[in-house]
Design a protein around this motif. Structure first.
Motif, PDB file in Angstrom:
ATOM      1  N   THR A 102      15.844   5.671   7.753  1.00  0.00           N
ATOM      2  CA  THR A 102      17.307   5.410   8.320  1.00  0.00           C
ATOM      3  C   THR A 102      17.596   5.744   9.785  1.00  0.00           C
ATOM      4  O   THR A 102      18.315   4.905  10.176  1.00  0.00           O
ATOM      5  CB  THR A 102      18.358   6.090   7.396  1.00  0.00           C
ATOM      6  OG1 THR A 102      17.678   7.393   7.247  1.00  0.00           O
ATOM      7  CG2 THR A 102      18.301   5.795   6.022  1.00  0.00           C
ATOM      8  N   ALA A 103      16.779   6.525  10.162  1.00  0.00           N
ATOM      9  CA  ALA A 103      16.648   6.843  11.552  1.00  0.00           C
ATOM     10  C   ALA A 103      16.443   5.792  12.578  1.00  0.00           C
ATOM     11  O   ALA A 103      16.853   5.350  13.550  1.00  0.00           O
ATOM     12  CB  ALA A 103      16.051   8.233  12.140  1.00  0.00           C
ATOM     13  N   LEU A 104      15.454   5.114  12.104  1.00  0.00           N
ATOM     14  CA  LEU A 104      14.891   3.896  13.010  1.00  0.00           C
ATOM     15  C   LEU A 104      15.911   2.990  12.803  1.00  0.00           C
ATOM     16  O   LEU A 104      16.360   2.000  13.899  1.00  0.00           O
ATOM     17  CB  LEU A 104      13.493   3.567  12.172  1.00  0.00           C
ATOM     18  CG  LEU A 104      13.114   2.104  12.937  1.00  0.00           C
ATOM     19  CD1 LEU A 104      12.699   2.321  14.432  1.00  0.00           C
ATOM     20  CD2 LEU A 104      11.671   1.833  12.236  1.00  0.00           C
ATOM     21  N   ALA A 105      16.428   2.462  11.469  1.00  0.00           N
ATOM     22  CA  ALA A 105      17.372   1.501  11.283  1.00  0.00           C
ATOM     23  C   ALA A 105      18.705   1.695  12.185  1.00  0.00           C
ATOM     24  O   ALA A 105      19.254   0.693  12.780  1.00  0.00           O
ATOM     25  CB  ALA A 105      17.834   1.386   9.897  1.00  0.00           C
ATOM     26  N   ARG A 106      19.043   2.972  12.240  1.00  0.00           N
ATOM     27  CA  ARG A 106      20.426   3.314  13.139  1.00  0.00           C
ATOM     28  C   ARG A 106      19.942   3.039  14.443  1.00  0.00           C
ATOM     29  O   ARG A 106      20.891   2.419  15.199  1.00  0.00           O
ATOM     30  CB  ARG A 106      20.717   4.684  12.873  1.00  0.00           C
ATOM     31  CG  ARG A 106      21.462   4.875  11.544  1.00  0.00           C
ATOM     32  CD  ARG A 106      22.102   6.100  11.090  1.00  0.00           C
ATOM     33  NE  ARG A 106      23.467   6.099  11.994  1.00  0.00           N
ATOM     34  CZ  ARG A 106      24.497   6.945  11.765  1.00  0.00           C
ATOM     35  NH1 ARG A 106      24.087   7.910  11.048  1.00  0.00           N
ATOM     36  NH2 ARG A 106      25.572   6.627  12.602  1.00  0.00           N
ATOM     37  N   GLU A 107      18.854   3.292  14.686  1.00  0.00           N
ATOM     38  CA  GLU A 107      18.512   3.113  16.340  1.00  0.00           C
ATOM     39  C   GLU A 107      18.222   1.663  16.814  1.00  0.00           C
ATOM     40  O   GLU A 107      18.786   1.094  17.713  1.00  0.00           O
ATOM     41  CB  GLU A 107      17.186   3.941  16.675  1.00  0.00           C
ATOM     42  CG  GLU A 107      16.811   3.608  18.201  1.00  0.00           C
ATOM     43  CD  GLU A 107      17.757   4.423  19.129  1.00  0.00           C
ATOM     44  OE1 GLU A 107      17.796   3.880  20.130  1.00  0.00           O
ATOM     45  OE2 GLU A 107      18.549   5.368  18.553  1.00  0.00           O
ATOM     46  N   VAL A 108      17.582   0.892  15.917  1.00  0.00           N
ATOM     47  CA  VAL A 108      17.829  -0.460  16.058  1.00  0.00           C
ATOM     48  C   VAL A 108      18.889  -1.453  15.983  1.00  0.00           C
ATOM     49  O   VAL A 108      19.082  -2.340  16.595  1.00  0.00           O
ATOM     50  CB  VAL A 108      16.726  -1.188  14.865  1.00  0.00           C
ATOM     51  CG1 VAL A 108      16.685  -2.640  14.955  1.00  0.00           C
ATOM     52  CG2 VAL A 108      15.320  -0.517  15.088  1.00  0.00           C
ATOM     53  N   ALA A 109      19.871  -0.486  15.076  1.00  0.00           N
ATOM     54  CA  ALA A 109      21.131  -1.330  15.076  1.00  0.00           C
ATOM     55  C   ALA A 109      22.118  -1.461  16.376  1.00  0.00           C
ATOM     56  O   ALA A 109      22.664  -2.417  16.977  1.00  0.00           O
ATOM     57  CB  ALA A 109      22.285  -0.656  13.949  1.00  0.00           C
ATOM     58  N   LYS A 110      21.514  -0.605  17.299  1.00  0.00           N
ATOM     59  CA  LYS A 110      22.238  -0.681  18.670  1.00  0.00           C
ATOM     60  C   LYS A 110      21.699  -1.772  19.605  1.00  0.00           C
ATOM     61  O   LYS A 110      22.044  -2.296  20.524  1.00  0.00           O
ATOM     62  CB  LYS A 110      21.847   0.695  19.343  1.00  0.00           C
ATOM     63  CG  LYS A 110      22.513   1.908  18.658  1.00  0.00           C
ATOM     64  CD  LYS A 110      22.197   3.495  19.415  1.00  0.00           C
ATOM     65  CE  LYS A 110      22.585   4.505  18.541  1.00  0.00           C
ATOM     66  NZ  LYS A 110      22.212   5.764  18.926  1.00  0.00           N
TER      67      LYS A 110
END
Length: 500
Positions: A102-110
């Protein structure tokens, strides 16, 4: 159907292209890369129905995300920022929120949610897969809503879509960061029942500055309305509405035409519009068609003046290419390539491929050919305009996909070190043998294969050629970086950023 099946395993079975030629299975990561970078995910293509293309995306993205979430994350950001695509990256992000860290996904969302409705694409894809909304996705969307301006929230309301901005607010419960966001949230969720203060604030934002959409919606598509809208048109909205401006008589009006030409003849400004070459070419060809239908010489001259400005604008947006030496460029003009990029686009894969081939030929010299059943020669040198080259190529094609035959003919006597092929790879014949023979015959020879349509199987195995997918002119500036890495590794490491 038979119960007495072949002893050959699936991996050992013969693989054929869609046209019956010898084919090769891509790795899952490569197939996902080509699919995402070559698809707008809007409507059927020549080879696949829209629903089957989206199903293939889901089937590929699930195992690849589980095995290599960092690659999927890098691919999503590359497709969005490097190639300017939206739907595919938003779908990959949904897989990251479901399968990946989830940490990777939230970073990619940006890096993926750049426009005001792309988080809605991720929510809609998640719902379409039957997945629950994970807490991390809700938090990321809530954060995105609060970082958007109140005006952007209203602009991208997306009422009538499967997931609207109102739905995002209800599903993700953002706590408004200030009074302005609170008022807009109130208006978006409650609409006509919103507090009078929220309705007044939203209405003031909607009317804050006139835009061409608002002018036309209020006044209708009259010549007077188009006259008022013209100063506010720019980028794709300007290029797409040239036919409407002509219908309103504005291209023949000296004052209006002067304003239009000012917009088109500012190189710094047109480069910021980030239009694809094929989008410029569609407008150029449309004006050519209008011009031939005009009996009045002055009106025809006015259209020719605008068309010349469009060609200059196109030339101003072409990327620099740090490639040394001549190229042999082959553009697939088979019948399948003349299908549309999406159900809402007039552009075809052939137009996109021919525009990329012409741009590369302009920059490196060498030779440019089209091909279908036979090799299609270009009667122009690299000094000709991109529009002139593309027009000639598109007028010639429409047959089969004989890439092997085209390679045998065009490679004979070619003294350069680089071959670049723009194709959907669904060939009739053996393309691998003549290309491999040419590569082995000289030191330092490179073969690039640009798959513009994202369909599998491959015409040539992954190893030994530099393969990339998509139809953005930004690919051309990135070709030199691909020489040192395989495309999957190149995307994963973010090497594309050096020239993007």
């Amino acid at each position: 159907m038979s119960f007495n099946t072949s002893r050959k395993s699936r991996s050992d079975a013969e693989i054929l292209t869609h046209e019956g030629g010898r084919g090769f299975a891509p790795s899952a990561a490569m197939e996902l890369l080509l699919l995402v970078t070559g698809s707008l995910f809007s409507g059927d293509t020549f080879y696949e129905r829209d629903i089957h293309r989206k199903d293939r995306l889901a089937r590929l993205a699930e195992p690849v995300t589980q095995a290599d979430p960092e690659f999927v994350a890098a691919l999503a950001v590359y497709a969005r920022q490097g190639l300017g695509l939206r739907s595919g990256p938003s779908a990959l992000l949904a897989h990251l929120f479901w399968w990946g860290p989830t940490a990777l996904a939230r970073e990619v969302a940006k890096g993926v949610w750049l426009r005001g409705d792309e988080h809605l694409e991720t929510l809609a894809y998640t719902q379409a897969q039957g997945w629950k909304l994970r807490k991390a996705l809700k938090q990321a969307v809530a954060e995105r809503l609060n970082t958007m301006s109140p005006a952007a929230l209203l602009k991208y309301r997306r009422r009538g879509r499967s997931v609207s901005q109102k739905d995002a607010l209800i599903l993700c419960h953002p706590q408004p960061k200030d009074r302005d966001h609170a008022l807009v949230y109130e208006y978006l969720v409650r609409g006509p029942q919103a507090l009078p203060e929220a309705q007044a604030y939203a209405q003031a934002l909607l009317e804050e500055r006139p835009t061409w959409e608002r002018i036309l919606s209020e006044q209708g598509r009259t010549p007077q309305a188009w006259q008022q809208a013209l100063p506010h048109l720019q980028g794709l909205s300007l290029v797409r509405n040239l036919k409407n401006l002509h219908g309103a008589g504005l291209l023949q009006d000296p004052e209006a035409r002067s304003l239009l030409l000012q917009k088109l003849t500012r190189p710094e400004e047109v480069r910021r519009w980030r239009l694809f070459p094929y989008q410029w070419l569609l407008a150029i060809f449309q004006l050519e068609a209008l011009s031939t239908s005009l009996a009045e010489l002055p009106a025809s001259r006015a259209l020719s003046e605008v068309k010349a400005a469009l060609e200059l604008a196109l030339e101003a947006t072409l990327p620099p290419l740090p490639l040394q030496g001549p190229s042999l460029v082959l553009v697939d003009l088979s019948g399948s390539m003349f299908s549309n990029l999406s159900q809402h686009s007039e552009a075809t894969y052939a137009l996109a491929a021919a525009s990329l081939g012409a741009v590369l030929y302009r920059r490196t010299g060498g030779r440019l050919y089209g091909f279908d059943d036979d090799l299609i020669e270009l009667p122009y040198g690299p000094e000709a305009s991109v529009a002139q080259m593309v027009r000639h190529l598109l007028d010639q094609g429409g047959g089969g996909t004989c890439l092997g035959h085209a390679l045998q003919q065009s490679l004979a006597g070619f003294q350069g070190q680089r071959v670049v092929i723009f194709t959907d790879e669904q060939v009739h014949d053996d393309a691998e043998t003549p290309l491999r023979r040419w590569i082995r015959a000289g030191q330092g020879r490179m073969a690039y294969l640009v798959n513009v349509a994202g369909y599998a199987p491959l015409a040539i195995p992954e190893q030994g050629v530099v393969r990339v997918g998509g139809f953005s002119e930004r690919l051309l500036a990135l070709l030199p970086l691909l020489e040192s890495q395989d495309p999957v590794a190149w995307v994963r490491t973010g090497a594309w950023r050096a020239l993007a």
